[in-house]
Scaffold this motif. Structure first.
Motif, mmCIF file in Angstrom:
data_model
loop_
_atom_site.group_PDB
_atom_site.id
_atom_site.type_symbol
_atom_site.label_atom_id
_atom_site.label_comp_id
_atom_site.label_asym_id
_atom_site.label_seq_id
_atom_site.Cartn_x
_atom_site.Cartn_y
_atom_site.Cartn_z
ATOM 1 N N SER A 31 21.752 19.223 -42.311
ATOM 2 C CA SER A 31 22.779 18.373 -43.128
ATOM 3 C C SER A 31 21.986 17.392 -44.223
ATOM 4 O O SER A 31 22.424 17.479 -45.169
ATOM 5 C CB SER A 31 23.450 17.708 -42.025
ATOM 6 N N MET A 32 21.016 17.024 -43.694
ATOM 7 C CA MET A 32 20.200 15.947 -44.482
ATOM 8 C C MET A 32 19.367 16.373 -45.485
ATOM 9 O O MET A 32 19.225 15.966 -46.659
ATOM 10 C CB MET A 32 19.416 14.763 -43.649
ATOM 11 N N ILE A 116 28.551 19.572 -43.422
ATOM 12 C CA ILE A 116 28.257 18.416 -42.432
ATOM 13 C C ILE A 116 28.459 19.106 -40.953
ATOM 14 O O ILE A 116 29.335 19.735 -40.810
ATOM 15 C CB ILE A 116 29.285 17.290 -42.916
ATOM 16 N N ALA A 135 17.455 13.236 -38.442
ATOM 17 C CA ALA A 135 17.984 12.758 -39.564
ATOM 18 C C ALA A 135 16.907 11.794 -40.144
ATOM 19 O O ALA A 135 16.525 12.015 -41.524
ATOM 20 C CB ALA A 135 19.300 11.787 -39.560
ATOM 21 N N CYS A 139 15.280 12.598 -43.870
ATOM 22 C CA CYS A 139 15.336 11.819 -45.246
ATOM 23 C C CYS A 139 15.213 10.291 -44.831
ATOM 24 O O CYS A 139 15.542 9.483 -45.704
ATOM 25 C CB CYS A 139 16.587 11.843 -45.501
ATOM 26 N N CYS A 155 21.066 9.771 -47.904
ATOM 27 C CA CYS A 155 22.186 10.885 -47.877
ATOM 28 C C CYS A 155 22.748 11.263 -49.031
ATOM 29 O O CYS A 155 22.891 10.312 -50.019
ATOM 30 C CB CYS A 155 23.210 10.561 -46.774
ATOM 31 N N THR A 156 23.066 12.561 -49.061
ATOM 32 C CA THR A 156 23.586 13.017 -50.403
ATOM 33 C C THR A 156 25.018 12.974 -50.720
ATOM 34 O O THR A 156 25.615 13.321 -51.561
ATOM 35 C CB THR A 156 23.164 14.515 -50.670
ATOM 36 N N LYS A 160 28.156 11.827 -44.823
ATOM 37 C CA LYS A 160 27.183 12.087 -44.010
ATOM 38 C C LYS A 160 26.473 10.644 -43.560
ATOM 39 O O LYS A 160 26.163 10.377 -42.496
ATOM 40 C CB LYS A 160 26.021 12.763 -44.779
ATOM 41 N N ALA A 161 26.639 9.813 -44.515
ATOM 42 C CA ALA A 161 26.128 8.384 -44.389
ATOM 43 C C ALA A 161 27.069 7.742 -43.395
ATOM 44 O O ALA A 161 26.501 6.979 -42.353
ATOM 45 C CB ALA A 161 26.110 7.626 -45.651
ATOM 46 N N TYR A 183 22.582 8.598 -54.336
ATOM 47 C CA TYR A 183 22.345 8.643 -52.930
ATOM 48 C C TYR A 183 23.066 7.603 -52.330
ATOM 49 O O TYR A 183 23.018 6.635 -52.783
ATOM 50 C CB TYR A 183 20.663 8.641 -52.468
#
Length: 318
Positions: A31-32, A116, A135, A139, A155-156, A160-161, A183
């Protein structure tokens, strides 16, 4: 090697024994730091890229141990200015891709081209720990604790964040999210909570190193605070003693100390003999000894007398 890199090297050597935890860690990395690309064929391909060799090795090992996937690996050496290389892991077999996406419950984020992990892989406490570990490996970064406390994961996508934020909250860690360029950065700045994060991710060697640094910094701060406090008190004591000396010398010049009451005369004489002594020390040096409040009361009387002499001197000059 930076503190952040040492944390990653330690985490890269940790392998969960349970398959569901391994899936959670792979899901976080995918995901990351991964991409699921549609090549126009029946099945997409999965690409994971990293500049950290231990992280690349762990991704490769997890994919092989968990799913029995033979991953294609390519290495691009770093240039003179960019010393780190780039390691790319590619999963292109349709069956392997389907197996990987199904196990990690990867779902697309509408309109973003990103994916995700599903919530089902985060049901267990141990899986959430593995997820955070993955995670950070993908990143995450940490500042040098000698200079300050700062933990972050870039996170993109905001989703996700927010997912990471919820996982951290389940362990009592209050993480914040800020938009930095393109980001969404999840960050923690409190030293106590960063210690908790290292414990959650099982980075125990880094945790001990951080705690040692915190203890040393705490001792230095305490010593500096005490020195500053004592310096300030010494400055006040010296300033007050100089004022008292000036008052006593004025009284001596204008009327003579022998004309003072005995208690005031003894106090004035003691101050002249021990100009650097504090009030408590001055009282102990007198015969008989006098308490701090008693010495202060007598010196205040001497100041009032000196002030009256100054006023009279001004009146005469006028």
């Amino acid at each position: 090697m930076s503190f952040s890199s040492r944390v990653k090297d330690e985490l890269a050597e940790i392998y969960s024994s349970a398959r569901h935890c391994q899936i959670a860690e792979i899901a976080a990395m995918l995901s990351m730091d991964g991409k699921i690309l549609n090549t126009g064929k029946n099945s997409p391909i999965v690409v994971l890229a990293t500049e950290n060799l231990p992280v690349a090795r762990k991704c490769f090992t997890l994919l092989r141990k968990t799913f029995n996937i033979n991953t294609e690996v390519s290495v691009r050496r770093g240039t003179f200015l960019q010393k780190n290389g780039n390691y790319t892991l590619l999963v292109s077999n349709p069956e392997d891709v389907e197996k990987l996406l199904s196990a990690t419950r990867m779902t697309p984020l509408p309109g973003t081209g990103q994916w995700i992990p599903g919530k089902l892989i985060l049901q267990n406490d141990c899986c959430r720990r593995a997820f955070l570990r993955g995670a950070y490996l993908a990143c995450g970064s940490m500042s040098n604790p000698e200079k300050g406390y700062h933990f972050e994961i870039s996170c993109t996508a905001r989703e996700k964040a927010e997912q990471l934020c919820q996982v951290f909250a389940s362990f009592g860690v209050d993480a914040r999210i800020i938009l930095r360029k393109k980001y969404y950065v999840l960050y923690v700045k409190e030293g106590d909570q960063i210690v908790d994060i290292l414990n959650i991710m099982a980075a125990h060697v880094a945790l001990l190193e951080l705690e040692n640094i915190r203890i040393l910094k705490g001792v230095r701060e305490t010593v500096n605070r005490q020195v500053n406090c004592e310096t300030a008190n010494l400055g006040k004591t010296t300033s007050a003693a100089c004022g008292q000396m000036n008052d006593i010398l004025l009284i001596q010049k204008r009327m003579g100390l022998q004309n003072l009451p005995k208690l005031l005369r003894d106090t004035a004489t003691a101050r002249l003999n021990w100009p650097d002594a504090s009030l408590k020390e001055l009282g102990d040096l007198m015969d008989p000894p006098v308490g701090k409040s008693g010495v202060n009361h007598r010196l205040r009387k001497l100041k009032e007398l000196a002030d009256s002499l100054r006023v009279n001197e001004e009146d005469v000059s006028c």
